[in-house]
Design a protein around this motif. Structure first.
Motif, PDB file in Angstrom:
ATOM      1  N   ILE A 115       1.292  -1.040   0.221  1.00 40.96           N
ATOM      2  CA  ILE A 115       0.417   0.043   0.277  1.00 40.96           C
ATOM      3  C   ILE A 115       0.857   1.459  -0.126  1.00 40.96           C
ATOM      4  N   ASP A 116       2.381   1.392   0.720  1.00 42.80           N
ATOM      5  CA  ASP A 116       2.738   2.351   1.337  1.00 42.80           C
ATOM      6  C   ASP A 116       3.519   2.133  -0.620  1.00 42.80           C
ATOM      7  N   LYS A 117       3.706   1.934  -1.308  1.00 42.00           N
ATOM      8  CA  LYS A 117       4.352   1.654  -2.693  1.00 42.00           C
ATOM      9  C   LYS A 117       3.074   2.180  -3.817  1.00 42.00           C
ATOM     10  N   ALA A 118       1.772   1.618  -3.406  1.00 43.95           N
ATOM     11  CA  ALA A 118       1.096   2.022  -4.131  1.00 43.95           C
ATOM     12  C   ALA A 118       0.649   4.175  -3.959  1.00 43.95           C
ATOM     13  N   VAL A 119       1.028   4.307  -2.767  1.00 47.55           N
ATOM     14  CA  VAL A 119       0.859   5.311  -2.506  1.00 47.55           C
ATOM     15  C   VAL A 119       2.260   5.780  -3.585  1.00 47.55           C
ATOM     16  N   ASP A 120       2.770   5.606  -2.968  1.00 54.42           N
ATOM     17  CA  ASP A 120       4.809   6.379  -3.830  1.00 54.42           C
ATOM     18  C   ASP A 120       4.463   6.622  -5.427  1.00 54.42           C
ATOM     19  N   GLU A 121       3.881   5.286  -5.535  1.00 53.51           N
ATOM     20  CA  GLU A 121       3.562   4.894  -7.624  1.00 53.51           C
ATOM     21  C   GLU A 121       2.858   6.308  -7.263  1.00 53.51           C
ATOM     22  N   GLY A 122       1.715   7.485  -7.264  1.00 57.52           N
ATOM     23  CA  GLY A 122       0.388   7.708  -7.456  1.00 57.52           C
ATOM     24  C   GLY A 122      -1.220   6.530  -7.792  1.00 57.52           C
ATOM     25  N   PHE A 123      -0.479   5.558  -6.800  1.00 56.29           N
ATOM     26  CA  PHE A 123      -2.151   4.837  -6.769  1.00 56.29           C
ATOM     27  C   PHE A 123      -3.145   5.346  -6.373  1.00 56.29           C
ATOM     28  N   GLN A 128      -5.659   8.749   1.843  1.00 55.58           N
ATOM     29  CA  GLN A 128      -6.257   7.584   1.582  1.00 55.58           C
ATOM     30  C   GLN A 128      -5.417   6.651   2.548  1.00 55.58           C
ATOM     31  N   ARG A 129      -4.721   6.656   2.295  1.00 52.33           N
ATOM     32  CA  ARG A 129      -3.369   5.809   2.540  1.00 52.33           C
ATOM     33  C   ARG A 129      -3.480   5.776   4.542  1.00 52.33           C
TER      34      ARG A 129
END
Length: 179
Positions: A115-123, A128-129
């Motif tokens: 989830i942190d990676k999805a935040v970092d990548e803009g998804f 919303q994290r």
């Protein structure tokens, strides 16, 4: 002002939906955590009910409608699917109820890293994290859930979502009747 009875702070949650695996898993710590969570949540009489439903979707919708918050214990595909659905509903603004992970011995660390990676990548939007709260113990998790405040930015309004669902159901019904 917080409400207390006999010096004990009362929970803001009257009904909690707990997602968990259908088995206890390989480690005793998982079943111990489930028992500890039960002790943390049950402060008086418990009420259970059996409600017949037509589908799995209706079952999940009913559980969500009648719950004040959601907690996921370690589990498999079903637990993950139910967890991600209520997270998505919060992201869309369908509900603003807290969603917690009981991260027993780091069970959910890989999911949280994803989830942190999805935040970092803009998804996923950074705000919303914070839909998901996690803690390693039931006591810590329940406290974090009690303190949770939903953040709504750039989400579909709940009323708009409900109107769209009514319209969708009406058009589906009309199509089905035309057949």
């Amino acid at each position: 002002m917080e409400e207390r009875v006999d010096g004990v702070k009362l929970s803001r949650f009257k009904s909690v939906c707990v997602f968990c695996g259908s088995s206890t898993g390989k480690k005793i710590c998982y079943s111990d955590a489930a028992l500890d969570l039960g002790k943390e949540l049950i402060t008086g009489d418990t009420v259970g009910e059996v409600r017949p439903v037509a589908s799995m979707h209706q079952r999940k919708a009913e559980m969500a409608r009648h719950s004040d918050c959601f907690i996921a214990l370690p589990g498999g595909y079903g637990t993950l699917e139910e967890l991600l659905e209520v997270i998505t509903w919060a992201q869309l603004g369908i509900h603003d109820k807290p969603v917690g992970l009981l991260n027993v011995e780091g069970y959910y660390n890989s999911l949280l890293t994803f989830i942190d990676k999805a935040v970092d990548e803009g998804f996923i939007m950074p705000s919303q994290r914070h839909i998901i709260v996690s803690a390693p113990t039931p006591t810590e998790l329940v406290q974090k859930l009690e303190d949770y405040v939903a953040v709504h930015d750039g989400v579909v309004a709940k009323a708009k979502w409900e109107v769209e669902q009514v319209e969708l159901n009406a058009s589906t019904l009309h199509t089905d009747l035309a057949r």
